[in-house]
Enzyme design. Structure first.
Site, short mmCIF file in Angstrom:
data_model
loop_
_atom_site.label_atom_id
_atom_site.label_comp_id
_atom_site.label_asym_id
_atom_site.label_seq_id
_atom_site.Cartn_x
_atom_site.Cartn_y
_atom_site.Cartn_z
N GLU A 98 119.86 100.19 128.65
CA GLU A 98 118.95 99.11 128.28
C GLU A 98 117.90 99.50 127.25
O GLU A 98 116.70 99.43 127.51
CB GLU A 98 118.28 98.55 129.52
CG GLU A 98 117.66 99.56 130.47
CD GLU A 98 117.05 98.89 131.70
OE1 GLU A 98 116.14 98.07 131.50
OE2 GLU A 98 117.48 99.19 132.82
N HIS A 147 118.88 103.19 134.68
CA HIS A 147 118.62 103.59 136.06
C HIS A 147 119.89 103.37 136.86
O HIS A 147 120.79 102.61 136.44
CB HIS A 147 117.45 102.78 136.64
CG HIS A 147 117.59 101.30 136.42
ND1 HIS A 147 118.33 100.49 137.25
CD2 HIS A 147 117.11 100.47 135.44
CE1 HIS A 147 118.28 99.24 136.81
NE2 HIS A 147 117.56 99.20 135.70
N ASP A 161 116.11 88.81 131.04
CA ASP A 161 116.55 89.96 131.86
C ASP A 161 116.74 89.39 133.26
O ASP A 161 115.77 89.14 133.98
CB ASP A 161 115.48 91.06 131.83
CG ASP A 161 115.91 92.30 132.60
OD1 ASP A 161 116.88 92.23 133.38
OD2 ASP A 161 115.26 93.35 132.43
N ASP A 194 104.62 79.09 160.27
CA ASP A 194 105.95 78.90 160.85
C ASP A 194 107.07 79.22 159.86
O ASP A 194 108.19 78.75 160.00
CB ASP A 194 106.08 77.45 161.33
CG ASP A 194 107.12 77.33 162.43
OD1 ASP A 194 107.48 78.36 163.02
OD2 ASP A 194 107.60 76.20 162.66
N HIS A 197 107.34 93.49 131.99
CA HIS A 197 107.62 92.88 133.29
C HIS A 197 107.20 91.41 133.33
O HIS A 197 106.76 90.90 134.35
CB HIS A 197 106.93 93.66 134.42
CG HIS A 197 107.61 94.95 134.73
ND1 HIS A 197 107.09 95.89 135.58
CD2 HIS A 197 108.79 95.46 134.30
CE1 HIS A 197 107.91 96.93 135.65
NE2 HIS A 197 108.95 96.69 134.88
N TYR A 253 109.92 96.76 120.90
CA TYR A 253 108.86 95.81 121.22
C TYR A 253 107.75 96.00 120.21
O TYR A 253 107.11 97.06 120.19
CB TYR A 253 108.35 96.04 122.65
CG TYR A 253 109.50 96.17 123.64
CD1 TYR A 253 110.07 95.04 124.22
CD2 TYR A 253 110.04 97.43 123.95
CE1 TYR A 253 111.15 95.16 125.09
CE2 TYR A 253 111.12 97.56 124.80
CZ TYR A 253 111.66 96.42 125.39
OH TYR A 253 112.74 96.56 126.23
N GLU A 287 120.82 94.95 127.61
CA GLU A 287 121.09 95.73 128.82
C GLU A 287 122.46 95.36 129.39
O GLU A 287 122.76 94.19 129.59
CB GLU A 287 120.01 95.45 129.87
CG GLU A 287 120.26 96.15 131.20
CD GLU A 287 119.10 95.99 132.18
OE1 GLU A 287 118.34 95.01 132.06
OE2 GLU A 287 118.96 96.86 133.06
N ARG A 291 115.57 93.50 123.88
CA ARG A 291 116.23 94.47 124.77
C ARG A 291 117.66 94.00 124.98
O ARG A 291 117.93 92.79 125.03
CB ARG A 291 115.51 94.58 126.12
CG ARG A 291 116.17 95.55 127.08
CD ARG A 291 115.26 95.98 128.25
NE ARG A 291 114.88 94.90 129.13
CZ ARG A 291 113.71 94.29 129.14
NH1 ARG A 291 112.76 94.69 128.30
NH2 ARG A 291 113.44 93.32 129.98
N ASP A 330 122.38 93.52 136.59
CA ASP A 330 121.14 93.65 135.82
C ASP A 330 121.49 93.57 134.34
O ASP A 330 121.97 94.55 133.76
CB ASP A 330 120.50 95.00 136.18
CG ASP A 330 119.14 95.20 135.54
OD1 ASP A 330 118.62 94.25 134.91
OD2 ASP A 330 118.59 96.31 135.67
N HIS A 361 109.99 102.73 127.38
CA HIS A 361 110.59 102.87 128.72
C HIS A 361 111.88 103.68 128.64
O HIS A 361 112.37 104.01 127.56
CB HIS A 361 110.82 101.50 129.37
CG HIS A 361 111.73 100.58 128.61
ND1 HIS A 361 113.10 100.74 128.58
CD2 HIS A 361 111.48 99.47 127.86
CE1 HIS A 361 113.64 99.76 127.87
NE2 HIS A 361 112.67 98.99 127.40
N HIS A 372 117.07 98.90 141.13
CA HIS A 372 116.75 100.30 140.84
C HIS A 372 117.24 101.05 142.08
O HIS A 372 116.52 101.18 143.07
CB HIS A 372 115.26 100.50 140.61
CG HIS A 372 114.82 99.98 139.27
ND1 HIS A 372 113.67 100.36 138.65
CD2 HIS A 372 115.41 99.10 138.42
CE1 HIS A 372 113.56 99.74 137.48
NE2 HIS A 372 114.60 98.96 137.33
#
Ligand code: GLY
Ligand code: MN
Ligand code: MN
Length: 467
Positions: A410, A363, A265, A39, A248, A414, A433, A431, A276, A359, A370
């Protein structure tokens, strides 16, 4: 009721673009509802292109745009019983006045409406690959029309991809869209600042404290919602220490301790537009020398990317500029061994830098984090370039930036533990960004409501209670 701009204007532009391309009927469904269990549905989020053209956020909506400029909305009917459970519905009777569409029907009539309208158009336009069910429905309507061919009913002879037309419109933001994106970025920047102040206060009170990633995520959500943002624009990354090296990573329950970095992030969605932002800060408000050394490299790389983001430059220029600064920094800091990889030109050519920066640098940003938009300049001749992995490839040149486009910048570093990598840098992930609007002369970073310079971050975390 007056239809609210700018939606009729956008639909008219789309009709003209189709007309210029040979004409036809565009079919634009909103997003499907997604059941979670018996439901309950997952929280509903409209389709970005449908909403861009209608401002209508109910589920089960369809928009039809004819090359004649006429528009048709299909929507849920009024239903007093269902409205007790789910809230008010606009209904087809009120839709033309409220949304400025030419006409509206109950969505239950969709098959009859589509068959009738498709018979009057030479082509059917839809976004290819959007939902598997959509193509099946279109096939069904076309088949129904072909069955009527002997009675003299016409059937569109071509199917066209609507995706590139809509993407190009959405890629160029108007003043209203940019105003919303500035507000979204401002709220998100405030959330990052709140997270920094929160950590600063906790470690000031108890230097031995551990702060869980989810506690920090809760601070972000609180700030988003209290300023009216509807939701995060994407799952928030809150990464303690070594977790920052997982690109991620989702906020989980790992402890953040003094001496570690925290990478966040996160950005809110406000009125259908995303922000972002990434910031990386020391848990206890003081960068260690090794953290600061790498942080300054990433910050310089972001500045180089921002300097390369201006009208007339290509989207990929920012990435090349950032990679050069990062690679030089890897050599100067000893992350990369000159005796092994050579100078910066050699390390870029061999893609050795990708051990620590794997990376892209940005974007498109808009209704989706994105966002839609072609990254290549398809009208230009192909040329010899490097592809996304750094290998030589014959491909179309990167797209030329124009005022009103919005990109993220960004860069990051790493450092996973590995033989030959100085141990003092192990497990550092950084990072930075920001969201950049391309202006007439350069770019405007609309997300700088949160500090980015190391000393300003330290000051905010130290004096946060007074700021
Ligand atoms: N937050 C998603 C990204 O930075 O691409
Ligand atoms: Mn991003
Ligand atoms: Mn991001």
């Amino acid at each position: 009721m007056q239809p609210s701009l700018p939606y009729p204007h956008r639909r008219a532009r789309l009709a003209q673009a189709m007309l210029d391309a040979g004409g036809g009927l565009a079919i634009i469904p909103t997003a499907p509802e997604r059941p979670r269990n018996a439901d309950n549905d997952h929280p509903y989020r409209h389709d970005s292109s449908f909403h861009y053209l209608t401002g209508f956020d109910e589920p089960q909506g369809w928009l039809l745009v004819s090359d004649s400029g006429e528009t048709t909305l299909l929507c849920r009917p009024k239903d007093p019983t269902r409205e007790i459970w789910d809230g008010k519905r606009l209904g087809p009777a009120d839709a033309p006045a409220a949304l400025g569409v030419t006409r509206a029907f109950d969505v239950a009539e969709i098959d009859a409406v589509l068959v009738e309208q498709l018979a009057r158009h030479p082509a059917v336009w839809s976004t290819f690959g959007l939902h598997p069910a959509l193509q099946a429905q279109i096939d069904g309507w076309l088949a129904a029309l072909r069955d009527q061919a002997r009675s003299g009913v016409a059937c569109p002879g071509t199917q066209r991809d609507l995706g590139p037309l809509l993407a190009d419109m959405r890629l160029h933001k108007d003043a209203g869209e940019l105003a919303t994106m500035r507000r979204a970025a401002h709220i998100s920047a405030g959330a990052h600042a709140r997270a920094m102040r929160f950590c600063g206060a906790r470690f000031r009170a108890d230097p031995q404290a551990t702060v869980r990633e989810y506690e920090i995520e809760a601070e972000l959500l609180h700030e988003f919602r209290r300023h009216g943002a509807q939701s995060p624009a994407y799952p928030s990354i809150v990464a303690a220490g070594a977790n920052a090296c997982v690109l991620h990573y989702a906020a989980a329950d790992a402890p953040l301790r003094a001496g570690e970095l925290c990478l966040i992030d996160a950005g809110c969605e406000l009125d259908g537009y995303a922000s972002d932002i990434t910031r990386t800060f020391p848990a206890d408000g003081r960068f260690t020398p090794a953290q600061r050394e790498l942080y300054e490299i990433v910050l310089a790389a972001q500045q180089a990317a921002a300097d390369a983001t201006r009208p007339g430059a290509r989207h990929r220029d920012a990435h090349h500029a950032a990679v050069r600064v990062l690679t030089q920094g890897m050599l100067d800091s000893g992350l990369l061994d000159r005796d092994v990889v050579g100078d910066a030109d050699a390390a870029i050519a061999s893609t050795a830098y990708r051990q620590f920066y794997m990376h892209g640098t940005g974007h498109w940003l808009g209704r989706d984090v994105h966002d839609v938009g072609e990254y290549l300049s398809l009208a230009e001749a192909p040329s010899e370039q490097v592809d996304a992995t750094g290998r030589p490839a014959v491909m179309k040149p990167s797209r030329v930036l124009e005022p009103g486009m919005v990109v993220t910048l960004e860069p990051g570093l790493y450092v996973r533990p590995a033989l030959g990598v100085p141990e003092r840098f192990w497990n550092i992930g950084i990072r930075i960004e920001d969201d950049a609007v391309v202006t007439d002369t350069g770019c405007e970073l609309i997300s700088r409501g949160v500090p980015v310079a190391a000393r300003e971050i330290e000051a905010l975390m130290r004096d946060g209670d007074r700021s």
